[in-house]
Scaffold this active site. Structure first.
Site, mmCIF file in Angstrom:
data_model
loop_
_atom_site.group_PDB
_atom_site.id
_atom_site.type_symbol
_atom_site.label_atom_id
_atom_site.label_comp_id
_atom_site.label_asym_id
_atom_site.label_seq_id
_atom_site.Cartn_x
_atom_site.Cartn_y
_atom_site.Cartn_z
ATOM 1 N N GLY A 93 0.765 -1.080 4.559
ATOM 2 C CA GLY A 93 1.300 0.122 4.124
ATOM 3 C C GLY A 93 2.237 0.538 5.391
ATOM 4 O O GLY A 93 3.466 0.677 5.057
ATOM 5 N N HIS A 145 -3.525 11.464 0.737
ATOM 6 C CA HIS A 145 -2.455 10.482 0.380
ATOM 7 C C HIS A 145 -2.388 10.453 -1.195
ATOM 8 O O HIS A 145 -2.123 11.218 -1.655
ATOM 9 C CB HIS A 145 -2.621 9.139 0.895
ATOM 10 C CG HIS A 145 -2.997 9.050 2.343
ATOM 11 N ND1 HIS A 145 -4.303 8.771 2.726
ATOM 12 C CD2 HIS A 145 -2.389 9.418 3.645
ATOM 13 C CE1 HIS A 145 -4.354 8.532 4.218
ATOM 14 N NE2 HIS A 145 -3.329 9.284 4.496
ATOM 15 N N ASN A 180 0.894 -1.335 0.009
ATOM 16 C CA ASN A 180 0.096 -0.044 -0.044
ATOM 17 C C ASN A 180 0.956 1.223 0.142
ATOM 18 O O ASN A 180 1.616 1.407 0.901
ATOM 19 C CB ASN A 180 -0.822 -0.107 1.273
ATOM 20 C CG ASN A 180 -1.761 1.246 1.360
ATOM 21 O OD1 ASN A 180 -1.439 2.307 1.177
ATOM 22 N ND2 ASN A 180 -3.136 0.867 2.040
ATOM 23 N N HIS A 222 -4.655 -4.603 7.332
ATOM 24 C CA HIS A 222 -4.439 -3.362 8.301
ATOM 25 C C HIS A 222 -3.731 -3.804 9.487
ATOM 26 O O HIS A 222 -3.801 -4.724 10.369
ATOM 27 C CB HIS A 222 -5.959 -2.875 8.897
ATOM 28 C CG HIS A 222 -5.834 -1.602 9.048
ATOM 29 N ND1 HIS A 222 -5.377 -0.744 10.150
ATOM 30 C CD2 HIS A 222 -6.619 -0.600 8.064
ATOM 31 C CE1 HIS A 222 -5.667 0.515 9.856
ATOM 32 N NE2 HIS A 222 -6.026 0.620 8.836
ATOM 33 N N ASP A 223 -2.705 -2.953 9.761
ATOM 34 C CA ASP A 223 -1.640 -2.996 10.964
ATOM 35 C C ASP A 223 -0.852 -4.338 11.025
ATOM 36 O O ASP A 223 -0.433 -4.808 12.197
ATOM 37 C CB ASP A 223 -2.526 -2.900 12.222
ATOM 38 C CG ASP A 223 -2.937 -1.533 12.383
ATOM 39 O OD1 ASP A 223 -2.324 -0.498 12.426
ATOM 40 O OD2 ASP A 223 -4.295 -1.447 12.704
ATOM 41 N N GLU A 228 -8.536 0.742 -3.075
ATOM 42 C CA GLU A 228 -9.603 0.708 -1.955
ATOM 43 C C GLU A 228 -10.338 1.815 -1.811
ATOM 44 O O GLU A 228 -9.565 3.062 -2.021
ATOM 45 C CB GLU A 228 -8.745 0.408 -0.788
ATOM 46 C CG GLU A 228 -7.758 -0.544 -0.683
ATOM 47 C CD GLU A 228 -7.127 -0.690 0.672
ATOM 48 O OE1 GLU A 228 -6.580 -1.606 0.834
ATOM 49 O OE2 GLU A 228 -7.043 0.327 1.411
ATOM 50 N N THR A 241 -7.879 6.492 9.501
ATOM 51 C CA THR A 241 -7.601 5.353 8.532
ATOM 52 C C THR A 241 -8.874 4.475 8.762
ATOM 53 O O THR A 241 -9.710 4.753 9.787
ATOM 54 C CB THR A 241 -6.437 4.663 9.279
ATOM 55 O OG1 THR A 241 -6.231 3.566 8.382
ATOM 56 C CG2 THR A 241 -6.318 4.089 10.606
ATOM 57 N N HIS A 294 -5.282 3.782 -1.838
ATOM 58 C CA HIS A 294 -6.438 4.149 -1.074
ATOM 59 C C HIS A 294 -6.758 5.573 -1.204
ATOM 60 O O HIS A 294 -6.431 6.304 -0.108
ATOM 61 C CB HIS A 294 -6.439 3.631 0.589
ATOM 62 C CG HIS A 294 -7.673 3.708 0.994
ATOM 63 N ND1 HIS A 294 -8.153 2.762 2.093
ATOM 64 C CD2 HIS A 294 -8.713 4.706 1.025
ATOM 65 C CE1 HIS A 294 -9.313 2.894 2.566
ATOM 66 N NE2 HIS A 294 -9.817 4.043 2.018
HETATM 67 N N1 PXP Z 1 -6.688 -2.490 3.885
HETATM 68 C C1 PXP Z 1 -7.560 -1.379 4.143
HETATM 69 C C2 PXP Z 1 -8.900 -1.541 3.590
HETATM 70 C C3 PXP Z 1 -7.032 -0.050 4.356
HETATM 71 O O1 PXP Z 1 -7.845 0.889 4.494
HETATM 72 C C4 PXP Z 1 -5.753 0.013 4.762
HETATM 73 C C5 PXP Z 1 -4.969 1.252 5.165
HETATM 74 O O2 PXP Z 1 -5.113 2.173 4.243
HETATM 75 C C6 PXP Z 1 -4.735 -1.261 4.710
HETATM 76 C C7 PXP Z 1 -5.565 -2.505 4.395
HETATM 77 C C8 PXP Z 1 -3.554 -1.072 5.031
HETATM 78 O O3 PXP Z 1 -3.190 -0.974 6.420
HETATM 79 P P1 PXP Z 1 -1.607 -0.672 7.012
HETATM 80 O O4 PXP Z 1 -1.308 0.479 6.281
HETATM 81 O O5 PXP Z 1 -1.742 -0.454 8.614
HETATM 82 O O6 PXP Z 1 -0.842 -1.823 6.750
#
Ligand code: PXP
Length: 244
Positions: A219, A56, A13, A196-197, A76, A106, A49
């Protein structure tokens, strides 16, 4: 769940890269070049995203990224009419629908696919008619997987934010809902993504527990790690966790 483990693809990401670029109003770092380099270093997908305030990635970035991404391009976002028109114009391989509020720092949770069934079905069909794979971002609850399937989605992306927060203190508890969703997705024949995370510490445990995980998008942690290890090393470190 028993079975052969799917090879999980790493989609990087690039939102944080765009955030740094936007801080100075010029083109450094060059998002397109970073996308090409991530692929050269082993990334199997590029995710962006674009948010309504474009803090961003900007909608104007999409076409240039689509032109250079040779792996998989995933966009996304919250499917407002404006977002959908941009995605339909760009035609990425995949669109992940996310119910994030315009001012959200986020994404912090998934769709209620049962409550929003009609809307999601309509939007999913519109994107699929253009050949775009549709993934719905959901919380790790098997009934949401079923709802996503009813909406016609090709995949779900499981929100891993809570998993990441709970992983240190209770990994088994943190993964439980995700394992149940993975079993439900396999039963229903719907594809499975997660994100995510996720980071260098919690990723391997997650993948080992979810054999049918097609893709993770990462990301924030990956770009932070790149400050210390460099982008090439970092992409390879994440991929190694997915391959082992
Ligand atoms: N998936 C979705 C739907 C997200 O909105 C994000 C953050 O933009 C991510 C994955 C990636 O999350 P991270 O940046 O914490 O790795």
């Amino acid at each position: 769940m028993e079975g052969i483990r799917t090879v999980t693809r790493l989609s990087v990401n690039l939102n944080k890269v765009a955030l740094i670029r936007n801080a100075r109003g010029e083109n450094l770092p060059d998002l397109v070049q970073v996308a090409k380099d991530c692929e050269a270093f082993g990334a199997e997908g590029i995710t962006v995203h674009p948010r309504p305030d474009e803090r961003h990635v900007r909608f104007a970035d999409l076409a240039a990224l689509k032109d250079v991404v040779t792996t998989e391009f995933n966009i996304e976002g919250n499917p407002t009419r404006g977002f959908l028109d941009e995605v339909l114009r760009c035609q990425p391989h995949q669109c992940t629908l996310v119910p994030d509020a315009p001012a959200a720092l986020t994404s912090d949770g998934g769709w209620d696919t049962l409550v929003h069934a009609g809307f999601l079905k309509e939007v999913t069909a519109e994107l699929q008619a253009k050949g775009i794979r549709v993934s719905l971002f959901i919380d790790p609850d098997p009934s949401q997987v079923e709802g996503a399937m009813q909406a016609g989605a090709d995949r779900v992306e499981l929100y891993t934010g809570n998993y990441a927060r709970e992983y240190d203190s209770d990994p088994e508890g943190a993964i439980r809902g995700h394992v149940a969703c993975a079993a439900e997705a396999a039963r229903l024949g719907i594809g499975l993504n997660a994100g995510h995370d996720l980071n260098l510490f919690n990723l391997r445990y997650y993948c080992n527990a979810i054999p049918n995980l097609a893709e993770v998008s990462i990301g924030h942690a990956l770009i932070c790690d790149a400050l210390y290890y460099g982008l090439a090393n970092t992409v390879r470190m994440y991929r190694r966790l997915l391959l082992d």
